[in-house]
Write an enzyme that holds these catalytic residues in place. Structure first.
Site, PDB file in Angstrom:
ATOM      1  N   SER A 132      -7.301   0.498  12.567  1.00  9.83           N
ATOM      2  CA  SER A 132      -7.968   1.792  12.691  1.00  9.83           C
ATOM      3  C   SER A 132      -8.621   1.878  14.059  1.00  9.83           C
ATOM      4  O   SER A 132      -9.036   0.860  14.625  1.00  9.83           O
ATOM      5  CB  SER A 132      -9.027   1.939  11.597  1.00  9.83           C
ATOM      6  OG  SER A 132      -9.913   2.997  11.892  1.00  9.83           O
ATOM      7  N   SER A 133      -8.749   3.093  14.559  1.00 11.38           N
ATOM      8  CA  SER A 133      -9.378   3.274  15.871  1.00 11.38           C
ATOM      9  C   SER A 133     -10.869   2.970  15.838  1.00 11.38           C
ATOM     10  O   SER A 133     -11.509   2.857  16.890  1.00 11.38           O
ATOM     11  CB  SER A 133      -9.149   4.698  16.381  1.00 11.38           C
ATOM     12  OG  SER A 133      -9.674   5.650  15.475  1.00 11.38           O
ATOM     13  N   CYS A 134     -11.457   2.800  14.642  1.00 13.11           N
ATOM     14  CA  CYS A 134     -12.882   2.478  14.556  1.00 13.11           C
ATOM     15  C   CYS A 134     -13.174   1.052  15.012  1.00 13.11           C
ATOM     16  O   CYS A 134     -14.341   0.653  15.094  1.00 13.11           O
ATOM     17  CB  CYS A 134     -13.408   2.707  13.152  1.00 13.11           C
ATOM     18  SG  CYS A 134     -12.858   1.481  11.946  1.00 13.11           S
TER      19      CYS A 134
ATOM     20  N   ASP B  85     -23.590  12.748  13.018  1.00 13.61           N
ATOM     21  CA  ASP B  85     -22.342  13.153  13.662  1.00 13.61           C
ATOM     22  C   ASP B  85     -21.329  12.009  13.714  1.00 13.61           C
ATOM     23  O   ASP B  85     -20.133  12.225  13.783  1.00 13.61           O
ATOM     24  CB  ASP B  85     -22.606  13.610  15.108  1.00 13.61           C
ATOM     25  CG  ASP B  85     -22.948  15.086  15.203  1.00 13.61           C
ATOM     26  OD1 ASP B  85     -22.549  15.841  14.297  1.00 13.61           O
ATOM     27  OD2 ASP B  85     -23.609  15.478  16.181  1.00 13.61           O
TER      28      ASP B  85
ATOM     29  N   TYR C   8     -16.150  -2.230   8.000  1.00 18.48           N
ATOM     30  CA  TYR C   8     -14.706  -1.968   7.932  1.00 18.48           C
ATOM     31  C   TYR C   8     -14.038  -2.339   9.258  1.00 18.48           C
ATOM     32  O   TYR C   8     -12.966  -2.951   9.281  1.00 18.48           O
ATOM     33  CB  TYR C   8     -14.482  -0.496   7.611  1.00 18.48           C
ATOM     34  CG  TYR C   8     -13.050  -0.045   7.618  1.00 18.48           C
ATOM     35  CD1 TYR C   8     -12.176  -0.414   6.601  1.00 18.48           C
ATOM     36  CD2 TYR C   8     -12.560   0.767   8.639  1.00 18.48           C
ATOM     37  CE1 TYR C   8     -10.857   0.010   6.600  1.00 18.48           C
ATOM     38  CE2 TYR C   8     -11.247   1.202   8.646  1.00 18.48           C
ATOM     39  CZ  TYR C   8     -10.395   0.817   7.627  1.00 18.48           C
ATOM     40  OH  TYR C   8      -9.086   1.244   7.637  1.00 18.48           O
TER      41      TYR C   8
ATOM     42  N   LEU D 182      -5.865  10.035  10.769  1.00 20.70           N
ATOM     43  CA  LEU D 182      -4.618  10.478  10.157  1.00 20.70           C
ATOM     44  C   LEU D 182      -4.885  11.498   9.059  1.00 20.70           C
ATOM     45  O   LEU D 182      -5.941  11.512   8.441  1.00 20.70           O
ATOM     46  CB  LEU D 182      -3.874   9.282   9.569  1.00 20.70           C
ATOM     47  CG  LEU D 182      -3.503   8.173  10.546  1.00 20.70           C
ATOM     48  CD1 LEU D 182      -2.911   6.987   9.798  1.00 20.70           C
ATOM     49  CD2 LEU D 182      -2.524   8.679  11.602  1.00 20.70           C
TER      50      LEU D 182
ATOM     51  N   HIS E 184     -12.055  11.716   4.377  1.00 23.05           N
ATOM     52  CA  HIS E 184     -12.331  11.825   5.798  1.00 23.05           C
ATOM     53  C   HIS E 184     -12.522  13.302   6.162  1.00 23.05           C
ATOM     54  O   HIS E 184     -12.348  14.188   5.334  1.00 23.05           O
ATOM     55  CB  HIS E 184     -11.197  11.206   6.609  1.00 23.05           C
ATOM     56  CG  HIS E 184     -11.144   9.719   6.507  1.00 23.05           C
ATOM     57  ND1 HIS E 184     -10.340   9.050   5.605  1.00 23.05           N
ATOM     58  CD2 HIS E 184     -11.812   8.751   7.186  1.00 23.05           C
ATOM     59  CE1 HIS E 184     -10.510   7.744   5.741  1.00 23.05           C
ATOM     60  NE2 HIS E 184     -11.393   7.533   6.692  1.00 23.05           N
TER      61      HIS E 184
ATOM     62  N   PRO F  30      -3.985   3.293  14.474  1.00 24.64           N
ATOM     63  CA  PRO F  30      -3.860   4.744  14.446  1.00 24.64           C
ATOM     64  C   PRO F  30      -5.183   5.453  14.694  1.00 24.64           C
ATOM     65  O   PRO F  30      -6.256   4.926  14.406  1.00 24.64           O
ATOM     66  CB  PRO F  30      -3.369   5.018  13.022  1.00 24.64           C
ATOM     67  CG  PRO F  30      -3.926   3.883  12.219  1.00 24.64           C
ATOM     68  CD  PRO F  30      -3.898   2.692  13.130  1.00 24.64           C
TER      69      PRO F  30
ATOM     70  N   ARG G 232     -13.076  21.952   1.204  1.00 22.26           N
ATOM     71  CA  ARG G 232     -14.289  22.771   1.242  1.00 22.26           C
ATOM     72  C   ARG G 232     -13.968  24.240   1.533  1.00 22.26           C
ATOM     73  O   ARG G 232     -14.453  25.147   0.862  1.00 22.26           O
ATOM     74  CB  ARG G 232     -15.227  22.217   2.319  1.00 22.26           C
ATOM     75  CG  ARG G 232     -16.623  22.812   2.304  1.00 22.26           C
ATOM     76  CD  ARG G 232     -17.485  22.101   3.327  1.00 22.26           C
ATOM     77  NE  ARG G 232     -17.490  20.663   3.090  1.00 22.26           N
ATOM     78  CZ  ARG G 232     -17.552  19.743   4.059  1.00 22.26           C
ATOM     79  NH1 ARG G 232     -17.610  20.130   5.325  1.00 22.26           N
ATOM     80  NH2 ARG G 232     -17.576  18.473   3.756  1.00 22.26           N
TER      81      ARG G 232
ATOM     82  N   LYS H 290     -10.957  -5.088  10.202  1.00 16.04           N
ATOM     83  CA  LYS H 290      -9.721  -4.750  10.905  1.00 16.04           C
ATOM     84  C   LYS H 290      -9.556  -5.559  12.189  1.00 16.04           C
ATOM     85  O   LYS H 290      -8.439  -5.932  12.563  1.00 16.04           O
ATOM     86  CB  LYS H 290      -9.692  -3.244  11.198  1.00 16.04           C
ATOM     87  CG  LYS H 290      -9.488  -2.391   9.948  1.00 16.04           C
ATOM     88  CD  LYS H 290      -8.179  -2.737   9.266  1.00 16.04           C
ATOM     89  CE  LYS H 290      -7.899  -1.881   8.045  1.00 16.04           C
ATOM     90  NZ  LYS H 290      -6.611  -2.224   7.405  1.00 16.04           N
TER      91      LYS H 290
ATOM     92  N   ARG I 296       1.323   3.519  -2.102  1.00 21.69           N
ATOM     93  CA  ARG I 296       0.779   4.697  -2.770  1.00 21.69           C
ATOM     94  C   ARG I 296      -0.247   5.427  -1.894  1.00 21.69           C
ATOM     95  O   ARG I 296      -0.663   6.533  -2.208  1.00 21.69           O
ATOM     96  CB  ARG I 296       0.105   4.281  -4.084  1.00 21.69           C
ATOM     97  CG  ARG I 296       1.078   3.862  -5.193  1.00 21.69           C
ATOM     98  CD  ARG I 296       1.620   5.086  -5.910  1.00 21.69           C
ATOM     99  NE  ARG I 296       2.354   4.752  -7.117  1.00 21.69           N
ATOM    100  CZ  ARG I 296       1.809   4.551  -8.324  1.00 21.69           C
ATOM    101  NH1 ARG I 296       0.487   4.581  -8.461  1.00 21.69           N
ATOM    102  NH2 ARG I 296       2.558   4.293  -9.364  1.00 21.69           N
ATOM    103  N   GLY I 297      -0.676   4.791  -0.825  1.00 24.09           N
ATOM    104  CA  GLY I 297      -1.688   5.371   0.041  1.00 24.09           C
ATOM    105  C   GLY I 297      -1.114   6.368   1.026  1.00 24.09           C
ATOM    106  O   GLY I 297       0.099   6.591   1.088  1.00 24.09           O
TER     107      GLY I 297
ATOM    108  N   GLY J 104       0.803  -1.214   0.000  1.00 23.59           N
ATOM    109  CA  GLY J 104       0.000   0.000   0.000  1.00 23.59           C
ATOM    110  C   GLY J 104       0.836   1.264   0.000  1.00 23.59           C
ATOM    111  O   GLY J 104       0.463   2.273   0.591  1.00 23.59           O
TER     112      GLY J 104
END
Length: 322
Positions: free
Chosen positions: A117-119, A279, A146, A176, A189, A173, A197, A150, A22-23, A20
């Site tokens: 991920s923290s999710c 939210d 997702y 990020l 994100h 993490p 924006r 993980k 390129r990410g 990964g």
């Protein structure tokens, strides 16, 4: 917590594969390894190697035989993308992880760092979130597919440690951001979305900008170069079955973050909020005491990191995906 700290750093001359590259995270890890003198780095683009293709991944590992792997490849996206395409996020991430780790195990790869991920943590986990909060409550429903993928990756690392005794590790993490982020209108994100924006609003002279939700949720943000530094530090110094949280230990409301981004990009209009939009998790702050106790802490402040990211965005905006 079952933790071991080791003083056996990675061999800088041994072959190291960054999956990964390129990410957002993978590119930062590659930069960090190059700066630290790694001399045999291996990468493949997704067109050169589809990590969802099990046979192709097995052939790649058999041919290259890396001694260590940074597994940063993943299908990622924001709230809208995760909520709209849960099958894609579950299936693709499971296949990527299983294929890479199975092939690595088949070739006897000594060291693997799996990035999550923290999710993965429960939506209403006690704050700040400790590593042992994993699987103690319900996930945030907008990205639970997702998160489950993980969590499966963490379990695979722990299983390899248990069954084969290899010192593979996992790092989780916080949010990020930084150079190479996804600034697309539908897949980004919160922080890159705000940068795009507000920058467009400043250039267009817009009188107001409307953000999703109430602005009250709190989020923690870590610059991706700090994340890459932490990844190398963990590979050099940490050996334990439990995933390690990587973050700053500090958070900020989305409202305050929006005001900070607006100021940095030079937007002077009004900030409005569409409270009909979700939210997400009310607060998501990581307990980073494990990593701090291991001797690592971040170096890049949020304001400096956003300033640098805005500059990168403006230099590359013409080449970014819509």
């Amino acid at each position: 917590m079952d933790v071991t700290y080791t003083n056996e750093p990675l061999d800088r001359t041994a072959r190291t594969y960054v999956a990964g590259h390129r990410g957002l995270v993978g590119s930062a890890i590659l930069r960090r390894l190059e700066a630290d003198g790694f001399t045999d780095l291996v990468t493949r683009t997704s067109s050169e190697l589809d990590l969802r293709d099990r046979d192709a991944v097995r052939r790649f590992f058999a041919e290259t035989k890396p001694r260590s792997v940074f597994l940063a490849a993943a299908k990622v996206g924001g709230i809208m993308a995760n909520d709209t395409y849960p099958v894609d996020f579950l299936s693709e991430n499971l296949r990527i992880q299983v294929n890479v780790m199975d092939a690595a195990l088949e070739q006897g790869v000594e060291r693997v760092l799996f990035l999550g991920s923290s999710c993965i943590y429960p939506k209403f986990a006690e704050q700040p979130i400790r590593e042992d909060s994993l699987m103690t409550g319900h996930l945030e429903p907008t990205n639970d597919a997702y998160a489950v993928a993980k969590i499966a990756g963490i379990m695979q690392v722990q299983s390899v440690r248990k069954q084969y005794g290899l010192p593979w590790i996992s790092a989780m993490p916080t949010n990020l951001y930084g150079p190479g982020d996804n600034f697309s209108r539908t897949g980004s994100h919160v922080l890159p979305a705000l940068i795009r924006r507000f920058d467009e609003a400043a250039r267009d002279g817009a009188s107001s900008v409307t953000n999703w939700g109430t602005g009250s949720p709190r989020r923690e943000f870590l610059h991706v170069d700090d994340m890459a530094d932490a990844c190398l530090y963990l590979m050099d110094h940490y050996d334990g079955p439990q995933q390690v949280n990587v973050g700053t230990g500090e958070d900020i409301t989305i409202k305050k973050l929006s005001e900070l981004v607006a100021r940095i990009v030079g937007y002077e209009g009004e900030l409005e909020w569409d409270t009909s939009k979700p939210d997400g998790t009310p607060r998501k702050l990581l307990d980073v005491s494990t990593l701090r106790d291991a001797g690592w802490s971040p170096k890049i402040s949020l304001e400096q990191g956003i300033t640098d990211t805005v500059a990168w965005y403006r230099e590359n905006v013409d080449d970014l995906r819509e």
